[in-house]
Motif scaffolding. Structure first.
Motif, PDB file in Angstrom:
ATOM      1  N   ALA A 246      -7.724  -0.172  -0.754  1.00 52.36           N
ATOM      2  CA  ALA A 246      -7.318  -0.356  -2.149  1.00 52.36           C
ATOM      3  C   ALA A 246      -7.124  -1.843  -2.444  1.00 52.36           C
ATOM      4  CB  ALA A 246      -6.031   0.408  -2.414  1.00 52.36           C
ATOM      5  N   ARG A 247      -6.971  -2.148  -3.730  1.00 54.12           N
ATOM      6  CA  ARG A 247      -6.648  -3.522  -4.121  1.00 54.12           C
ATOM      7  C   ARG A 247      -5.130  -3.699  -4.014  1.00 54.12           C
ATOM      8  NH1 ARG A 247     -10.098  -2.020  -7.797  1.00 54.12           N
ATOM      9  NH2 ARG A 247      -8.649  -2.077  -9.562  1.00 54.12           N
ATOM     10  N   MET A 248      -4.654  -3.551  -2.791  1.00 53.13           N
ATOM     11  CA  MET A 248      -3.241  -3.678  -2.451  1.00 53.13           C
ATOM     12  C   MET A 248      -3.122  -4.618  -1.263  1.00 53.13           C
ATOM     13  SD  MET A 248      -2.068   0.305  -2.194  1.00 53.13           S
ATOM     14  CE  MET A 248      -2.430   1.531  -3.430  1.00 53.13           C
ATOM     15  N   SER A 249      -1.922  -5.143  -1.083  1.00 54.00           N
ATOM     16  CA  SER A 249      -1.640  -5.905   0.128  1.00 54.00           C
ATOM     17  C   SER A 249      -1.556  -4.960   1.319  1.00 54.00           C
ATOM     18  CB  SER A 249      -0.316  -6.651  -0.025  1.00 54.00           C
ATOM     19  OG  SER A 249       0.756  -5.718  -0.079  1.00 54.00           O
ATOM     20  N   ALA A 250      -1.601  -5.520   2.518  1.00 55.67           N
ATOM     21  CA  ALA A 250      -1.463  -4.689   3.718  1.00 55.67           C
ATOM     22  C   ALA A 250      -0.105  -3.986   3.717  1.00 55.67           C
ATOM     23  CB  ALA A 250      -1.614  -5.545   4.966  1.00 55.67           C
ATOM     24  N   ALA A 251       0.924  -4.673   3.230  1.00 47.60           N
ATOM     25  CA  ALA A 251       2.254  -4.060   3.176  1.00 47.60           C
ATOM     26  C   ALA A 251       2.284  -2.889   2.199  1.00 47.60           C
ATOM     27  CB  ALA A 251       3.292  -5.102   2.782  1.00 47.60           C
ATOM     28  N   GLU A 252       1.598  -3.028   1.064  1.00 48.47           N
ATOM     29  CA  GLU A 252       1.543  -1.917   0.106  1.00 48.47           C
ATOM     30  C   GLU A 252       0.753  -0.744   0.669  1.00 48.47           C
ATOM     31  OE1 GLU A 252       1.765  -3.991  -4.295  1.00 48.47           O
ATOM     32  OE2 GLU A 252      -0.070  -4.260  -3.126  1.00 48.47           O
ATOM     33  N   HIS A 253      -0.357  -1.025   1.360  1.00 45.80           N
ATOM     34  CA  HIS A 253      -1.088   0.046   2.050  1.00 45.80           C
ATOM     35  C   HIS A 253      -0.150   0.799   2.996  1.00 45.80           C
ATOM     36  CE1 HIS A 253      -4.886  -1.947   0.834  1.00 45.80           C
ATOM     37  NE2 HIS A 253      -5.482  -0.807   1.136  1.00 45.80           N
ATOM     38  N   ALA A 254       0.637   0.044   3.749  1.00 46.79           N
ATOM     39  CA  ALA A 254       1.535   0.658   4.731  1.00 46.79           C
ATOM     40  C   ALA A 254       2.582   1.531   4.045  1.00 46.79           C
ATOM     41  CB  ALA A 254       2.207  -0.418   5.571  1.00 46.79           C
ATOM     42  N   GLU A 255       3.144   1.063   2.940  1.00 44.25           N
ATOM     43  CA  GLU A 255       4.186   1.833   2.257  1.00 44.25           C
ATOM     44  C   GLU A 255       3.635   3.143   1.709  1.00 44.25           C
ATOM     45  OE1 GLU A 255       7.437   1.240   2.465  1.00 44.25           O
ATOM     46  OE2 GLU A 255       6.773  -0.410   3.753  1.00 44.25           O
ATOM     47  N   VAL A 256       2.402   3.126   1.196  1.00 40.32           N
ATOM     48  CA  VAL A 256       1.754   4.363   0.741  1.00 40.32           C
ATOM     49  C   VAL A 256       1.639   5.335   1.908  1.00 40.32           C
ATOM     50  CG1 VAL A 256      -0.437   5.335  -0.045  1.00 40.32           C
ATOM     51  CG2 VAL A 256       0.520   3.334  -1.198  1.00 40.32           C
ATOM     52  N   ASN A 257       1.249   4.810   3.065  1.00 38.68           N
ATOM     53  CA  ASN A 257       1.055   5.652   4.239  1.00 38.68           C
ATOM     54  C   ASN A 257       2.379   6.187   4.774  1.00 38.68           C
ATOM     55  OD1 ASN A 257       0.320   6.206   7.272  1.00 38.68           O
ATOM     56  ND2 ASN A 257      -1.628   5.939   6.226  1.00 38.68           N
ATOM     57  N   ILE A 258       3.410   5.364   4.765  1.00 35.67           N
ATOM     58  CA  ILE A 258       4.730   5.804   5.227  1.00 35.67           C
ATOM     59  C   ILE A 258       5.252   6.931   4.336  1.00 35.67           C
ATOM     60  CG2 ILE A 258       7.159   5.094   5.360  1.00 35.67           C
ATOM     61  CD1 ILE A 258       6.044   2.335   6.370  1.00 35.67           C
ATOM     62  N   GLU A 259       5.106   6.758   3.019  1.00 41.77           N
ATOM     63  CA  GLU A 259       5.593   7.784   2.103  1.00 41.77           C
ATOM     64  C   GLU A 259       4.851   9.102   2.297  1.00 41.77           C
ATOM     65  OE1 GLU A 259       6.503   8.397  -2.643  1.00 41.77           O
ATOM     66  OE2 GLU A 259       4.544   7.596  -2.047  1.00 41.77           O
ATOM     67  N   ILE A 260       3.520   9.055   2.424  1.00 41.38           N
ATOM     68  CA  ILE A 260       2.764  10.296   2.519  1.00 41.38           C
ATOM     69  C   ILE A 260       3.030  10.989   3.852  1.00 41.38           C
ATOM     70  CG2 ILE A 260       0.600   9.383   3.486  1.00 41.38           C
ATOM     71  CD1 ILE A 260       1.001  12.072   0.724  1.00 41.38           C
ATOM     72  N   ASN A 261       3.305  10.240   4.915  1.00 38.14           N
ATOM     73  CA  ASN A 261       3.652  10.872   6.189  1.00 38.14           C
ATOM     74  C   ASN A 261       4.949  11.658   6.073  1.00 38.14           C
ATOM     75  OD1 ASN A 261       2.160  10.338   8.997  1.00 38.14           O
ATOM     76  ND2 ASN A 261       1.643   8.682   7.587  1.00 38.14           N
ATOM     77  N   ALA A 262       5.926  11.113   5.356  1.00 40.08           N
ATOM     78  CA  ALA A 262       7.184  11.847   5.157  1.00 40.08           C
ATOM     79  C   ALA A 262       6.960  13.087   4.307  1.00 40.08           C
ATOM     80  CB  ALA A 262       8.211  10.928   4.501  1.00 40.08           C
ATOM     81  N   ILE A 263       6.079  12.974   3.307  1.00 43.14           N
ATOM     82  CA  ILE A 263       5.822  14.107   2.409  1.00 43.14           C
ATOM     83  C   ILE A 263       5.082  15.228   3.137  1.00 43.14           C
ATOM     84  CG2 ILE A 263       4.476  14.812   0.375  1.00 43.14           C
ATOM     85  CD1 ILE A 263       5.278  12.043  -0.816  1.00 43.14           C
ATOM     86  N   VAL A 264       4.068  14.886   3.927  1.00 41.54           N
ATOM     87  CA  VAL A 264       3.338  15.959   4.627  1.00 41.54           C
ATOM     88  C   VAL A 264       4.207  16.580   5.724  1.00 41.54           C
ATOM     89  CG1 VAL A 264       1.018  15.128   4.113  1.00 41.54           C
ATOM     90  CG2 VAL A 264       2.155  14.326   6.184  1.00 41.54           C
TER      91      VAL A 264
END
Length: 258
Positions: free
Chosen positions: A156-174
């Protein structure tokens, strides 16, 4: 095919709609992917369906946003449906998009036709401090690669930190998705890969897929349509026919119910 720009919140989504009178299928992308990944599935299903694809915020041709949360993604589904007028769609989601589809279906039982989950929406995630640190380290290592793979719909047009936060959130949700899946009343079909992927080896991915078994035992609306030989990253490219077959299966069940 109509190309659309759909305003929502502080951003705008790039979308495409083939139109037609067939069942509406809305495709929900992987976490950092764009709508181009669905091309083979759309072609395999053909013009008997109405195909609606879109890029999530900061993915593909969509605009950036101040909010990349999971709840924002659910609002984006609402915006796409409002803009296209699609009713009782079949939601077909891959990875992150599968979780989006399952949550939206659980919240909107009277508005959804069915769901196809492609190697996602499984009750298993990297959580806790150790899991979060593993995810942050992975994206930190990938920070120089992300802009290079973005043109191929892999970032995505995101920073590496923003990519990571998206991934952290979705791991908690799944990790907490089992009660959500228990609530789903429409037909749901899973197409699961068998191999590992970036960030998760074969054993870890198989444990994730096995986490579905208690859900399948509790909710008769949810079945596995196919387990295919490809891995998480290649499933749309290699096993598009199995995904299309699952969509047809759900479409037939939806038509029989109404």
């Amino acid at each position: 095919m109509a190309q659309l720009t759909i305003p929502v919140d502080d951003t705008a989504l790039a979308a495409a709609d083939t139109g037609g009178s067939g069942p509406a299928v809305v495709y929900l992308n992987g976490a950092y992917a764009d709508q181009s990944h669905w091309r083979r599935v759309v072609t395999e299903l053909g013009d008997g369906f109405r195909h609606i694809t879109f890029d999530e915020r900061a993915r593909g041709k969509s605009k950036q946003s101040a909010d990349y949360s999971f709840e924002a993604c659910l609002r984006d589904v609402d915006a796409v449906l409002a803009a296209t007028g699609a009713e009782r769609p079949i939601l077909v989601g891959w990875s992150y998009g599968a979780t989006t589809a399952a949550h939206w279906a659980a919240r909107n039982a009277d508005r959804v036709g069915g769901v196809v989950c492609v190697d996602g929406a499984m009750p298993y995630g990297l959580t806790g401090a150790e899991g979060e640190e593993r995810i942050r380290q992975l994206f930190h290592k990938m920070r120089f690669l992300l802009p290079l793979v973005r043109p191929f719909g892999m970032a995505a047009r995101m920073s590496a930190a923003e990519h990571a936060e998206v991934n952290i959130e979705i791991n908690a949700i799944v990790d907490a998705i089992a009660p959500v899946l228990d609530q789903v009343t429409c037909p749901v079909r899973y197409v699961l890969a068998t191999g590992g992927n970036l960030g998760g080896g074969d054993e870890e991915m198989e444990a994730a897929r096995a986490s579905l078994e208690p859900v399948l035992a509790r909710n008769p609306n949810i079945l596995i349509s196919a387990k295919v030989p490809s891995n998480h990253s290649k499933i749309l490219r290699k096993d598009f026919a199995a995904i299309a077959a699952a969509v047809r299966e759900v479409a037939a069940l939806t038509a029989a119910q109404h």
